[in-house]
Enzyme design. Structure first.
Site, PDB file in Angstrom:
ATOM      1  N   GLN A  14      55.713  62.198  46.914  1.00 21.82           N
ATOM      2  CA  GLN A  14      56.176  61.820  45.581  1.00 21.82           C
ATOM      3  C   GLN A  14      55.290  62.461  44.509  1.00 21.82           C
ATOM      4  O   GLN A  14      54.069  62.426  44.623  1.00 21.82           O
ATOM      5  CB  GLN A  14      56.157  60.306  45.419  1.00 21.82           C
ATOM      6  CG  GLN A  14      57.186  59.590  46.251  1.00 21.82           C
ATOM      7  CD  GLN A  14      58.604  59.759  45.734  1.00 21.82           C
ATOM      8  OE1 GLN A  14      58.843  60.158  44.604  1.00 21.82           O
ATOM      9  NE2 GLN A  14      59.567  59.466  46.583  1.00 21.82           N
ATOM     10  N   GLU A  67      60.939  61.897  62.187  1.00 24.79           N
ATOM     11  CA  GLU A  67      60.949  62.923  61.132  1.00 24.79           C
ATOM     12  C   GLU A  67      61.463  64.234  61.717  1.00 24.79           C
ATOM     13  O   GLU A  67      61.002  64.666  62.768  1.00 24.79           O
ATOM     14  CB  GLU A  67      59.541  63.121  60.557  1.00 24.79           C
ATOM     15  CG  GLU A  67      59.397  64.257  59.580  1.00 24.79           C
ATOM     16  CD  GLU A  67      60.365  64.204  58.409  1.00 24.79           C
ATOM     17  OE1 GLU A  67      60.990  65.247  58.116  1.00 24.79           O
ATOM     18  OE2 GLU A  67      60.500  63.136  57.788  1.00 24.79           O
ATOM     19  N   ASP A 111      64.285  56.720  54.326  1.00 27.44           N
ATOM     20  CA  ASP A 111      63.945  57.454  53.108  1.00 27.44           C
ATOM     21  C   ASP A 111      64.472  58.884  53.262  1.00 27.44           C
ATOM     22  O   ASP A 111      63.698  59.832  53.361  1.00 27.44           O
ATOM     23  CB  ASP A 111      62.427  57.435  52.888  1.00 27.44           C
ATOM     24  CG  ASP A 111      62.014  58.014  51.536  1.00 27.44           C
ATOM     25  OD1 ASP A 111      62.910  58.343  50.717  1.00 27.44           O
ATOM     26  OD2 ASP A 111      60.809  58.155  51.303  1.00 27.44           O
ATOM     27  N   CYS A 147      66.549  58.906  46.415  1.00 29.27           N
ATOM     28  CA  CYS A 147      66.362  59.609  45.144  1.00 29.27           C
ATOM     29  C   CYS A 147      67.693  60.076  44.582  1.00 29.27           C
ATOM     30  O   CYS A 147      67.722  60.769  43.564  1.00 29.27           O
ATOM     31  CB  CYS A 147      65.407  60.800  45.327  1.00 29.27           C
ATOM     32  SG  CYS A 147      66.011  62.023  46.503  1.00 29.27           S
TER      33      CYS A 147
END
Length: 192
Positions: A14, A67, A111, A147
């Site tokens: 971020q 991931e 996320d 986002c």
């Protein structure tokens, strides 16, 4: 989040200096992790949420982080080395979960990138098409960090199509002076 994090030069973090702390606190408050629980951290990046959740569930708990990006997965393994009850799998979240199952997970955080979560992943989290008790969803809460409000809305619709309910939605001005906003949606299964 009370520690230093390694993030490779090409990795994601971020940009707002307070975002990591604020989002980590918000995710923990939303999920209410308990000692001994099993946590999924999907699209874990460098392991921020996996790290703070591993601290909350403790050594009697389990954190399964996934991931796709090899560099970020390596960073997550490095960042989570002090918490051996947190494992990092490198690969596509939907494919990894199809292979390993939900493992009796109690809570999950997603996320994803701007493109959102894969339909197959959401169906797996909701228990759609589960084969056998080890594949059935035992999740009591999902925190979805996004986002992109458009893909978040699409994915919330997929959860709701499986009977899940949007319990909370928060916006964070992590990108001041722009039209961008970071969101945290909290979803709960049917009968919650």
């Amino acid at each position: 989040a009370g520690r230093e994090w390694r993030v490779s030069a090409g990795g994601f973090w971020q940009v707002h200096p307070g975002a990591a702390d604020v989002l980590a606190d918000a995710v923990c408050a939303a999920l209410r992790p308990q000692p001994g629980e099993t946590v999924l951290d999907l699209f874990c990046g460098a392991g921020l949420f996996a790290g703070v959740l591993a601290d909350r569930v403790g050594e009697s708990g389990t954190v399964v982080a996934v991931e796709q990006d090899a560099g970020a997965a390596a960073d997550a393994r490095h960042n989570l080395a002090a918490t051996p009850w947190a494992r990092v799998h490198q690969g596509d979240a939907a494919t990894v979960l199809a292979s390993i199952g939900l493992g009796g997970a109690d809570i999950a955080v997603l996320d994803p990138p701007r493109t959102g979560a894969d339909r197959r992943l959401i169906e797996t989290l909701c228990g759609a098409g589960a084969k056998g008790p080890e594949s059935a969803s035992t999740l009591r809460r999902v925190a979805y960090v996004s986002c992109d409000p458009a893909t978040l809305a699409r994915d919330i619709g997929l959860f709701c199509g499986h009977g899940w309910r949007l319990e909370q939605l928060r916006g964070f001005d992590a990108f001041p002076m722009t039209h961008h906003v970071e969101c945290l949606a909290v979803l709960v299964p049917p009968a919650s």
